[in-house]
Design a protein around this motif. Structure first.
Motif, PDB file in Angstrom:
ATOM      1  N   TRP A  33     -48.441  42.231 -74.280  1.00  0.00           N
ATOM      2  CA  TRP A  33     -49.663  43.720 -74.823  1.00  0.00           C
ATOM      3  C   TRP A  33     -50.823  42.717 -74.690  1.00  0.00           C
ATOM      4  CZ3 TRP A  33     -48.748  47.914 -76.869  1.00  0.00           C
ATOM      5  CH2 TRP A  33     -47.563  48.723 -77.501  1.00  0.00           C
ATOM      6  N   ALA A  34     -50.954  41.724 -73.358  1.00  0.00           N
ATOM      7  CA  ALA A  34     -51.942  40.443 -72.565  1.00  0.00           C
ATOM      8  C   ALA A  34     -53.090  41.171 -72.159  1.00  0.00           C
ATOM      9  CB  ALA A  34     -51.543  39.820 -72.457  1.00  0.00           C
ATOM     10  N   ARG A  35     -52.653  41.799 -71.237  1.00  0.00           N
ATOM     11  CA  ARG A  35     -53.867  42.898 -70.641  1.00  0.00           C
ATOM     12  C   ARG A  35     -54.175  43.927 -71.258  1.00  0.00           C
ATOM     13  NH1 ARG A  35     -54.094  41.939 -65.521  1.00  0.00           N
ATOM     14  NH2 ARG A  35     -52.338  40.487 -64.622  1.00  0.00           N
ATOM     15  N   SER A  36     -53.766  44.734 -72.091  1.00  0.00           N
ATOM     16  CA  SER A  36     -54.345  45.430 -73.180  1.00  0.00           C
ATOM     17  C   SER A  36     -55.140  44.733 -73.861  1.00  0.00           C
ATOM     18  CB  SER A  36     -53.233  45.982 -74.035  1.00  0.00           C
ATOM     19  OG  SER A  36     -53.526  47.615 -75.185  1.00  0.00           O
ATOM     20  N   ILE A  37     -54.815  43.856 -74.781  1.00  0.00           N
ATOM     21  CA  ILE A  37     -56.178  43.462 -75.353  1.00  0.00           C
ATOM     22  C   ILE A  37     -57.120  42.646 -75.170  1.00  0.00           C
ATOM     23  CG2 ILE A  37     -56.111  41.519 -77.071  1.00  0.00           C
ATOM     24  CD1 ILE A  37     -53.069  40.939 -77.294  1.00  0.00           C
ATOM     25  N   LYS A  38     -57.483  42.244 -73.618  1.00  0.00           N
ATOM     26  CA  LYS A  38     -58.506  41.741 -73.065  1.00  0.00           C
ATOM     27  C   LYS A  38     -59.187  42.768 -72.372  1.00  0.00           C
ATOM     28  CE  LYS A  38     -59.632  40.855 -68.285  1.00  0.00           C
ATOM     29  NZ  LYS A  38     -59.408  40.851 -66.653  1.00  0.00           N
ATOM     30  N   ALA A  64     -63.277  22.921 -66.468  1.00  0.00           N
ATOM     31  CA  ALA A  64     -62.396  23.117 -68.021  1.00  0.00           C
ATOM     32  C   ALA A  64     -61.166  23.701 -68.261  1.00  0.00           C
ATOM     33  CB  ALA A  64     -62.747  25.024 -68.352  1.00  0.00           C
ATOM     34  N   ARG A  65     -60.102  22.829 -68.976  1.00  0.00           N
ATOM     35  CA  ARG A  65     -58.956  22.772 -69.195  1.00  0.00           C
ATOM     36  C   ARG A  65     -57.964  24.486 -69.263  1.00  0.00           C
ATOM     37  NH1 ARG A  65     -57.454  24.795 -74.189  1.00  0.00           N
ATOM     38  NH2 ARG A  65     -58.480  24.141 -75.875  1.00  0.00           N
ATOM     39  N   GLN A  66     -57.093  24.899 -68.871  1.00  0.00           N
ATOM     40  CA  GLN A  66     -56.604  25.918 -69.160  1.00  0.00           C
ATOM     41  C   GLN A  66     -56.573  26.735 -70.595  1.00  0.00           C
ATOM     42  OE1 GLN A  66     -52.218  26.076 -69.071  1.00  0.00           O
ATOM     43  NE2 GLN A  66     -52.011  27.996 -67.310  1.00  0.00           N
ATOM     44  N   VAL A  67     -56.424  27.827 -70.593  1.00  0.00           N
ATOM     45  CA  VAL A  67     -56.565  28.551 -72.097  1.00  0.00           C
ATOM     46  C   VAL A  67     -55.060  28.355 -71.991  1.00  0.00           C
ATOM     47  CG1 VAL A  67     -57.371  29.962 -73.736  1.00  0.00           C
ATOM     48  CG2 VAL A  67     -59.458  29.096 -71.745  1.00  0.00           C
ATOM     49  N   THR A  68     -55.166  28.637 -73.576  1.00  0.00           N
ATOM     50  CA  THR A  68     -53.739  27.943 -73.664  1.00  0.00           C
ATOM     51  C   THR A  68     -53.737  29.069 -75.001  1.00  0.00           C
ATOM     52  OG1 THR A  68     -52.814  26.622 -75.296  1.00  0.00           O
ATOM     53  CG2 THR A  68     -52.539  26.837 -73.187  1.00  0.00           C
ATOM     54  N   PHE A  69     -52.330  30.401 -75.349  1.00  0.00           N
ATOM     55  CA  PHE A  69     -52.621  30.887 -76.638  1.00  0.00           C
ATOM     56  C   PHE A  69     -52.261  29.900 -77.896  1.00  0.00           C
ATOM     57  CE2 PHE A  69     -49.399  33.220 -80.218  1.00  0.00           C
ATOM     58  CZ  PHE A  69     -50.231  34.188 -80.565  1.00  0.00           C
ATOM     59  N   SER A  70     -51.326  29.351 -77.775  1.00  0.00           N
ATOM     60  CA  SER A  70     -50.944  28.501 -78.879  1.00  0.00           C
ATOM     61  C   SER A  70     -52.234  27.250 -79.411  1.00  0.00           C
ATOM     62  CB  SER A  70     -50.489  27.314 -79.207  1.00  0.00           C
ATOM     63  OG  SER A  70     -49.046  27.907 -77.991  1.00  0.00           O
ATOM     64  N   LYS A  71     -53.318  27.153 -78.913  1.00  0.00           N
ATOM     65  CA  LYS A  71     -54.398  25.961 -79.144  1.00  0.00           C
ATOM     66  C   LYS A  71     -56.239  26.410 -79.704  1.00  0.00           C
ATOM     67  CE  LYS A  71     -56.584  21.621 -77.765  1.00  0.00           C
ATOM     68  NZ  LYS A  71     -56.054  20.983 -79.316  1.00  0.00           N
ATOM     69  N   ASP A  72     -55.543  28.040 -78.766  1.00  0.00           N
ATOM     70  CA  ASP A  72     -57.483  28.381 -78.411  1.00  0.00           C
ATOM     71  C   ASP A  72     -57.217  30.295 -78.753  1.00  0.00           C
ATOM     72  OD1 ASP A  72     -58.065  26.697 -76.790  1.00  0.00           O
ATOM     73  OD2 ASP A  72     -56.822  26.728 -75.222  1.00  0.00           O
ATOM     74  N   MET A 103     -48.596  38.096 -84.139  1.00  0.00           N
ATOM     75  CA  MET A 103     -48.857  37.097 -85.371  1.00  0.00           C
ATOM     76  C   MET A 103     -48.269  35.345 -84.077  1.00  0.00           C
ATOM     77  SD  MET A 103     -49.673  37.026 -87.738  1.00  0.00           S
ATOM     78  CE  MET A 103     -48.984  36.277 -89.292  1.00  0.00           C
ATOM     79  N   THR A 104     -47.130  36.026 -83.315  1.00  0.00           N
ATOM     80  CA  THR A 104     -46.029  35.034 -82.117  1.00  0.00           C
ATOM     81  C   THR A 104     -47.096  35.030 -80.787  1.00  0.00           C
ATOM     82  OG1 THR A 104     -44.334  36.409 -82.194  1.00  0.00           O
ATOM     83  CG2 THR A 104     -44.882  34.886 -84.017  1.00  0.00           C
ATOM     84  N   TYR A 105     -46.127  34.055 -80.137  1.00  0.00           N
ATOM     85  CA  TYR A 105     -46.524  33.983 -79.167  1.00  0.00           C
ATOM     86  C   TYR A 105     -45.305  35.560 -78.155  1.00  0.00           C
ATOM     87  CZ  TYR A 105     -46.176  33.197 -73.459  1.00  0.00           C
ATOM     88  OH  TYR A 105     -46.852  32.859 -72.173  1.00  0.00           O
ATOM     89  N   SER A 106     -44.473  35.728 -78.918  1.00  0.00           N
ATOM     90  CA  SER A 106     -43.261  36.605 -78.195  1.00  0.00           C
ATOM     91  C   SER A 106     -44.043  38.193 -78.327  1.00  0.00           C
ATOM     92  CB  SER A 106     -42.489  36.121 -78.439  1.00  0.00           C
ATOM     93  OG  SER A 106     -42.253  36.209 -80.244  1.00  0.00           O
TER      94      SER A 106
END
Length: 437
Positions: free
Chosen positions: A71-76, A31-39, A63-66
């Motif tokens: 919050w990435a770990r909390s979101i997961k 599998a390819r890398q999962v990214t914010f922008s595309k996935d 709304m944006t990556y920045s």
């Protein structure tokens, strides 16, 4: 019985999958890398950003990556536990199709988890989908209303002290009766409003109608109004007076509030085929609700259908010790069919689960609806204010309740049989029979 095992198993499998993804740097074999922008951004646009954008009450914008990356770990954590987006049904039992389903699929949850475990990369900014436009929180979820009615006085809640209950009133000013297609309640200051229940005091109410009117609609935290099914409505009569049953609580400073109910109507002169009514199933009497300290308690309630019915929606109501609720049909042949089951109730989100048209339960007269409520008064419940305190029925948030609101339509025999035949023709007799036994 309340079915909790399916979602717990699903959560365990998801955690195993996430752990495996972490070992592989957020990638599955090949599998390819999962990214914010595309996935990830398309998932957030579909299910998260309507609440998580600037100017809303959500704690962060996604709304944006920045904005999202810190919050990435909390979101997961929240999405793997299925706390967010707020959709608290057990997906392993009962009816699975809803008009307002905002939940994430297993694949979407896995994608977010892989993104976080792979370091939460941004990817190519050119892969970002166009940003959606959102209306203000002050806009109505049901759309532009045809009529609004606001409480007749500004209310000021004191800074500190006990909860306060009072009635406020509003007048329906329209020249003729109209059929309601949708309605929604908005307090001007929701942070001090526990609930607002609105009752219709009709000018020609029949003898025996409660003096305080019949319940029309309810606001509680996280509820976004009622939108009725096609060709289904409720009559609002000219000259009706509305009673706003308000429950306020203090937040440390003096606060003002007015409450408004908005209506969208069918066109003038149009009468919908079906008249919806709200039915509450609860334990009777309410004072029998007892939740001892450090215990998990089950409560049952029953409602016998005196007429054939189509059930359009399901809304549990409990307070902070509420953990789960199931509604099942006890069929005429003494079998049972689970209609809906909430396995991780959250007092901060009073969701009205609206069945999809093709699966809305069709139940014959004599069917018994069985409500099963579960309260968790232990330290394992993160929202429990005090597991060492006895709790029972009460209006305060630190007290508790157990009831479910059902929007339903009564059907005569000819209409009921016609709808059952249509359901059988669309889905096959074996599947349809499960909902009409």
């Amino acid at each position: 019985m309340l079915r909790l095992s399916g979602s717990l198993l699903c959560g365990s499998l998801m955690m195993l999958f996430v752990a495996q993804g972490a070992d592989n740097g957020g990638k599955t074999d090949g599998a390819r890398q999962v990214t914010f922008s595309k996935d990830v951004a398309p998932i957030f646009q579909k299910s998260c950003q309507s609440c998580h954008h600037e100017g809303t009450s959500a704690p962060m914008s996604l709304m944006t990556y920045s904005e999202t990356r810190p919050w990435a770990r909390s979101i997961k954590e929240r999405v793997v536990r299925r706390d967010m987006p707020p959709w608290h049904l057990d997906k392993t039992v009962g009816i699975r199709q809803y008009k307002n389903d905002r939940s994430l699929s297993d694949d979407e949850i896995a994608t977010i988890a892989r993104w976080v475990d792979g370091g939460a990369p941004q990817g190519n900014p050119a892969d970002m989908p166009p940003a959606p436009a959102f209306t203000s929180d002050k806009e109505w979820f049901i759309g532009t209303p045809d009529l609004t009615v606001t409480t007749d006085q500004d209310f000021v809640m004191y800074p500190n002290g006990p909860d306060w209950w009072l009635d406020q009133f509003g007048e329906v000013k329209m020249p003729e009766d109209r059929w309601i297609k949708a309605m929604e309640i908005k307090p001007s200051n929701p942070k001090i409003v526990h609930h607002a229940v609105i009752y219709a005091i009709e000018p020609d109410a029949p003898e025996g109608t409660p003096e305080g009117g019949v319940q029309l609609h309810e606001y509680a935290v996280g509820k976004y109004g009622d939108i009725f099914a096609d060709n289904t409505g409720r009559l609002l009569k000219k000259g009706t007076r509305l009673r706003f049953d308000m429950h306020y609580f203090a937040v440390g400073s003096a606060q003002h509030n007015k409450t408004t109910i908005a209506f969208k109507f069918y066109p003038k002169g149009e009468t919908p085929k079906y008249q919806v009514r709200s039915i509450a199933i609860r334990n009777v009497p309410n004072d029998e609700l007892e939740i001892p300290p450090n215990s998990v308690v089950r409560t049952d309630g029953y409602y016998r259908l005196t007429k054939n019915a189509r059930i359009d929606s399901f809304q549990p109501h409990m307070h902070m010790r509420g953990r789960g609720m199931t509604v099942e049909a006890i069929n005429l042949n003494n079998t049972t069919t689970i209609l809906s089951s909430v396995d991780h109730f959250n007092f901060n989100w009073h969701i009205n689960y609206i069945y999809a048209d093709d699966v809305a339960p069709l139940l014959p007269a004599g069917t018994v609806l069985h409500m099963i409520g579960i309260h968790d008064n232990t330290s394992a419940n993160p929202r429990n204010p005090d597991p060492n305190m006895w709790a029972g029925f009460g209006e305060r948030s630190v007290d508790d309740m157990v009831q479910v609101w059902l929007d339903m339509v009564y059907l005569d025999d000819a209409e009921f049989n016609r709808l059952v035949a249509e359901r059988n023709a669309k889905k096959g007799p074996r599947l349809a029979a499960k909902l009409v036994q």
